[in-house]
Design a protein around this motif. Structure first.
Motif, PDB file in Angstrom:
ATOM      1  N   GLY A   1      -6.660 -11.027  -1.662  1.00 56.35           N
ATOM      2  CA  GLY A   1      -6.738 -10.920  -3.106  1.00 56.35           C
ATOM      3  C   GLY A   1      -6.454  -9.533  -3.633  1.00 56.35           C
ATOM      4  N   SER A   2      -6.092  -8.609  -2.735  1.00 54.05           N
ATOM      5  CA  SER A   2      -5.831  -7.232  -3.164  1.00 54.05           C
ATOM      6  C   SER A   2      -4.464  -6.729  -2.715  1.00 54.05           C
ATOM      7  N   VAL A   3      -3.566  -7.645  -2.310  1.00 55.94           N
ATOM      8  CA  VAL A   3      -2.240  -7.238  -1.848  1.00 55.94           C
ATOM      9  C   VAL A   3      -1.153  -7.885  -2.695  1.00 55.94           C
TER      10      VAL A   3
ATOM     11  N   ASP B   1       3.425  -5.180  -0.788  1.00 57.12           N
ATOM     12  CA  ASP B   1       2.545  -4.747   0.299  1.00 57.12           C
ATOM     13  C   ASP B   1       2.825  -5.524   1.579  1.00 57.12           C
ATOM     14  N   LEU B   2       3.284  -6.760   1.426  1.00 57.96           N
ATOM     15  CA  LEU B   2       3.536  -7.635   2.565  1.00 57.96           C
ATOM     16  C   LEU B   2       4.972  -7.529   3.064  1.00 57.96           C
TER      17      LEU B   2
ATOM     18  N   ILE C   1      -2.599  -1.629   6.670  1.00 58.59           N
ATOM     19  CA  ILE C   1      -2.861  -0.203   6.923  1.00 58.59           C
ATOM     20  C   ILE C   1      -2.263   0.621   5.786  1.00 58.59           C
ATOM     21  N   GLU C   2      -3.001   1.632   5.354  1.00 57.71           N
ATOM     22  CA  GLU C   2      -2.529   2.515   4.291  1.00 57.71           C
ATOM     23  C   GLU C   2      -1.176   3.122   4.657  1.00 57.71           C
ATOM     24  N   ASN C   3      -0.198   2.919   3.768  1.00 61.59           N
ATOM     25  CA  ASN C   3       1.150   3.447   3.977  1.00 61.59           C
ATOM     26  C   ASN C   3       1.710   3.018   5.331  1.00 61.59           C
ATOM     27  N   GLY C   4       1.314   1.827   5.764  1.00 67.11           N
ATOM     28  CA  GLY C   4       1.643   1.375   7.117  1.00 67.11           C
ATOM     29  C   GLY C   4       3.125   1.268   7.403  1.00 67.11           C
ATOM     30  N   GLN C   5       3.912   0.875   6.407  1.00 66.53           N
ATOM     31  CA  GLN C   5       5.335   0.668   6.641  1.00 66.53           C
ATOM     32  C   GLN C   5       6.082   1.974   6.900  1.00 66.53           C
TER      33      GLN C   5
ATOM     34  N   LEU D   1       1.829   0.785  -7.391  1.00 67.69           N
ATOM     35  CA  LEU D   1       3.040   1.497  -7.001  1.00 67.69           C
ATOM     36  C   LEU D   1       2.772   2.705  -6.103  1.00 67.69           C
ATOM     37  N   ARG D   2       1.510   3.044  -5.903  1.00 72.89           N
ATOM     38  CA  ARG D   2       1.195   4.235  -5.099  1.00 72.89           C
ATOM     39  C   ARG D   2       1.544   4.011  -3.618  1.00 72.89           C
ATOM     40  N   ASN D   3       1.960   5.063  -2.959  1.00 71.51           N
ATOM     41  CA  ASN D   3       2.396   4.969  -1.567  1.00 71.51           C
ATOM     42  C   ASN D   3       1.263   4.709  -0.590  1.00 71.51           C
ATOM     43  N   SER D   4       0.040   5.034  -1.004  1.00 74.71           N
ATOM     44  CA  SER D   4      -1.083   4.916  -0.068  1.00 74.71           C
ATOM     45  C   SER D   4      -1.684   3.519  -0.017  1.00 74.71           C
ATOM     46  N   ARG D   5      -1.041   2.552  -0.639  1.00 69.53           N
ATOM     47  CA  ARG D   5      -1.573   1.188  -0.596  1.00 69.53           C
ATOM     48  C   ARG D   5      -1.553   0.644   0.837  1.00 69.53           C
ATOM     49  N   LYS D   6      -2.454  -0.270   1.118  1.00 70.91           N
ATOM     50  CA  LYS D   6      -2.439  -0.933   2.429  1.00 70.91           C
ATOM     51  C   LYS D   6      -1.246  -1.878   2.485  1.00 70.91           C
TER      52      LYS D   6
END
Length: 338
Positions: A206-208, A212-213, A298-302, A239-244
């Motif tokens: 519910g938060s992605v 993000d995916l 994971i934060e900024n995982g990609q 839009l922030r880069n630190s999103r999971k």
């Protein structure tokens, strides 16, 4: 696989395409009869609500599939928008989950097996990936969809529920020469994880957002009208880069299977108030890869592919894992497109 519990919603009416365009992030204006399309629906804040494949049955007729556990929730969502926000749309939705039994056959011999029991032309050029056809299967009227949740050549056979056993028994009988084997939910989970296919409610919370995916491709960029979640996705927080973000994990010790829900840190030597950067959403041992695999947010995982992280385990221990693409097997989709 008996996939009958998959949510199925019959959508009809002259405004059906417009309705799908508003509900889903992608463009449904040009989907032709006989074709299917993967779609993501979001809540107003841009977070993934459900996903599934929807088939065009007729110019004003569609069959939507939903996450098994979300079937009633999605139908309620559709009706809420139709009845309270867009009453001008001439659209009618009905649950047909119980009406259609769904039998999925997967694997390199799927086409050979199905050709023994159907009058449908299964040739790769006329029955492409994401096509559907109507015909007889084991003498029973059926809709056959060439879609795959395993990454293999697959067909999903839909027949009236009363005839499910007849069709199942016929497939088992004709499949003996191909060493057919029924498989269950656990096997399905491993197969789809090897391909990086998400399950809403397991790999999402519910938060992605679709971005993000790694599903940017499922968001129509220029369809000229708004869809649910479009404005929400453009908020600064989204839009922030630190999103999971969804990534894959391969443990450095290939035999160690990570715990689902386990927290992830960059530095396992922190003592207190450890800085957690994500968590494991799905985790299995893959016989195909002969390796433990997992999906994680994971934060900024990609942007961290190739980096090593540490996943909480038992007795305050950590397992080291490498961040990688969530698609572990056949990244080009060659096996499902043969």
């Amino acid at each position: 696989l008996d996939a009958s519990t998959l949510g199925k919603i019959d959508i009809q009416g002259p405004d059906s395409r417009e309705f799908l365009n508003r509900i889903y992030t992608s463009d449904w204006s040009r989907l032709s009869v006989g074709r299917c399309k993967y779609g993501i629906m979001c809540t107003e804040d841009g977070m993934v609500f459900d996903d599934g494949v929807t088939a065009c049955i007729g110019e004003q007729h569609f069959l939507m599939t939903t996450t098994t556990g979300g079937a009633s929730r999605v139908l309620e969502w559709l009706e809420a928008w139709l009845q309270t926000e867009w009453p001008e749309l001439r659209v009618f939705c009905n649950s047909v989950t119980d009406h259609w039994a769904t039998i999925a056959i997967s694997g390199p011999s799927a086409r050979k097996l199905l050709s023994n029991v159907t009058d449908i032309d299964l040739g790769g050029q006329v029955f492409r990936f994401m096509d559907w056809r109507e015909g007889l299967v084991a003498g029973i009227p059926a809709r056959v969809f060439r879609i795959s949740f395993t990454g293999e050549l697959s067909y999903e056979i839909n027949v009236q529920a009363d005839y499910a056993t007849t069709v199942w028994d016929s497939l088992i009988e004709h499949g003996e020469s191909y060493k057919i084997c029924p498989y269950g939910t656990e096997t399905m989970h491993i197969l789809r994880a090897e391909k990086g296919f998400i399950i809403v409610g397991q790999d999402t919370d519910g938060s992605v957002t679709p971005k993000d995916l790694g599903l940017d491709w499922a968001i129509a960029k220029h369809k000229g009208f708004s869809f649910l979640g479009e404005r929400g996705m453009e908020r600064a927080d989204c839009l922030r880069n630190s999103r999971k973000q969804l990534v894959g994990l391969k443990t450095l010790d290939r035999t160690k299977v990570l715990k689902e829900g386990a927290q992830i840190v960059l530095d396992s030597k922190q003592r207190e108030r450890m800085n957690m950067v994500g968590h494991v959403t799905s985790s299995y041992f893959s016989p195909t890869m002969d390796h433990s695999i997992a999906l994680a947010l994971i934060e900024n995982g990609q942007q961290r592919y190739g980096k090593t992280v540490h996943v909480s385990h038992e007795n305050r221990e950590f397992q080291a894992a490498e961040i990688c693409s969530p698609v572990f097997y056949d990244p080009d989709g060659a096996r499902q497109n043969v």
